[in-house]
Scaffold this active site. Structure first.
Site, short mmCIF file in Angstrom:
data_model
loop_
_atom_site.label_atom_id
_atom_site.label_comp_id
_atom_site.label_asym_id
_atom_site.label_seq_id
_atom_site.Cartn_x
_atom_site.Cartn_y
_atom_site.Cartn_z
N GLY A 1 -13.57 -19.95 -7.93
CA GLY A 1 -13.10 -18.86 -8.55
C GLY A 1 -13.92 -18.20 -9.58
O GLY A 1 -15.16 -18.76 -9.98
N GLU B 1 -15.35 -14.59 -4.55
CA GLU B 1 -15.65 -15.77 -5.49
C GLU B 1 -15.86 -17.05 -4.75
O GLU B 1 -16.82 -17.70 -4.74
CB GLU B 1 -14.79 -15.82 -6.51
CG GLU B 1 -14.94 -14.94 -7.89
CD GLU B 1 -16.30 -15.17 -8.48
OE1 GLU B 1 -16.81 -16.40 -8.48
OE2 GLU B 1 -16.65 -14.15 -9.04
N GLU C 1 -19.36 -19.07 -4.07
CA GLU C 1 -19.43 -20.56 -4.71
C GLU C 1 -19.42 -21.41 -3.62
O GLU C 1 -20.22 -22.48 -3.83
CB GLU C 1 -18.34 -20.51 -5.70
CG GLU C 1 -18.55 -19.90 -7.33
CD GLU C 1 -17.27 -20.25 -8.13
OE1 GLU C 1 -16.50 -20.97 -7.87
OE2 GLU C 1 -17.35 -19.44 -8.88
N PRO D 1 -2.32 -20.13 -23.82
CA PRO D 1 -3.06 -19.67 -25.11
C PRO D 1 -3.68 -20.91 -25.90
O PRO D 1 -4.64 -20.87 -26.58
CB PRO D 1 -2.20 -18.81 -26.17
CG PRO D 1 -1.00 -18.89 -25.49
CD PRO D 1 -0.82 -19.36 -24.23
N GLU E 1 -22.29 -28.79 -5.77
CA GLU E 1 -21.59 -29.73 -4.83
C GLU E 1 -20.46 -28.84 -4.27
O GLU E 1 -19.48 -28.20 -5.26
CB GLU E 1 -21.07 -31.11 -5.32
CG GLU E 1 -20.59 -31.89 -4.41
CD GLU E 1 -20.29 -33.39 -4.74
OE1 GLU E 1 -19.83 -34.05 -4.13
OE2 GLU E 1 -20.35 -33.70 -5.82
#
Length: 164
Positions: free
Chosen positions: A56, A72, A76, A93, A129
């Site tokens: 992500g 993404e 990746e 938060p 990896e």
């Protein structure tokens, strides 16, 4: 001739840490719980904190959320995916991410379920990896609790989307 230099940025995730720095920003991020036909989960080992995670990253201008997730995952992992459903919205938060450039970001991530369409797993600047992991083997890996929560929600297909 121009030369592009990429410096490795490191990050520290703080969760429920009273000594964590105060968040200075929020950025839209997406992630995906990708499962193959055998039920294995696609994971990366991050270059910035050495932890295992679902793929992500940040949404770019001009993209939909699902386009960002597809991009993404491919960037990746080398795996092409199709987004199928929403896992949840994560905006705790008490989870802040401190980067070595001084930015401190509050978690805000939209997580999807996705299925692989093709491609060959490979590493990237952000992943050292890439692997398919049986859900029963996830406990053996160093995965941040916020990512474990997304994976757990993503593995439960019959639940409504999670949100905080």
């Amino acid at each position: 001739m121009s030369v592009l230099s990429i410096e490795a940025v490191s990050r520290t995730d703080h969760l429920n840490d009273p000594d964590a720095p105060q968040a200075t920003s929020i950025r839209v991020a997406v992630s995906a719980v990708v499962r193959d036909q055998a039920g294995c989960v696609l994971l990366i080992r991050r270059t910035d904190n050495d932890k295992y995670a679902i793929p992500g990253g940040g949404q770019e201008p001009g993209e939909t959320l699902t386009e960002a997730a597809v991009r993404e995952v491919f960037e990746e992992t080398g795996v092409h995916v199709e987004v199928t459903t929403l896992v949840g919205l994560y905006s705790n938060p008490a989870h802040v991410i401190a980067y070595d450039d001084g930015e401190v970001r509050q978690e805000f991530s939209i997580c999807f379920r996705a299925r692989p369409l093709g491609g060959e797993p490979r590493t990237s600047d952000e992943s050292k990896e890439v692997l398919w992991v049986k859900p029963t083997d996830l406990d053996d890996l160093d995965i941040h609790p916020s990512i474990r929560l997304r994976i757990a929600h993503g593995l439960t297909d019959d639940r409504d989307p999670y949100f905080t």
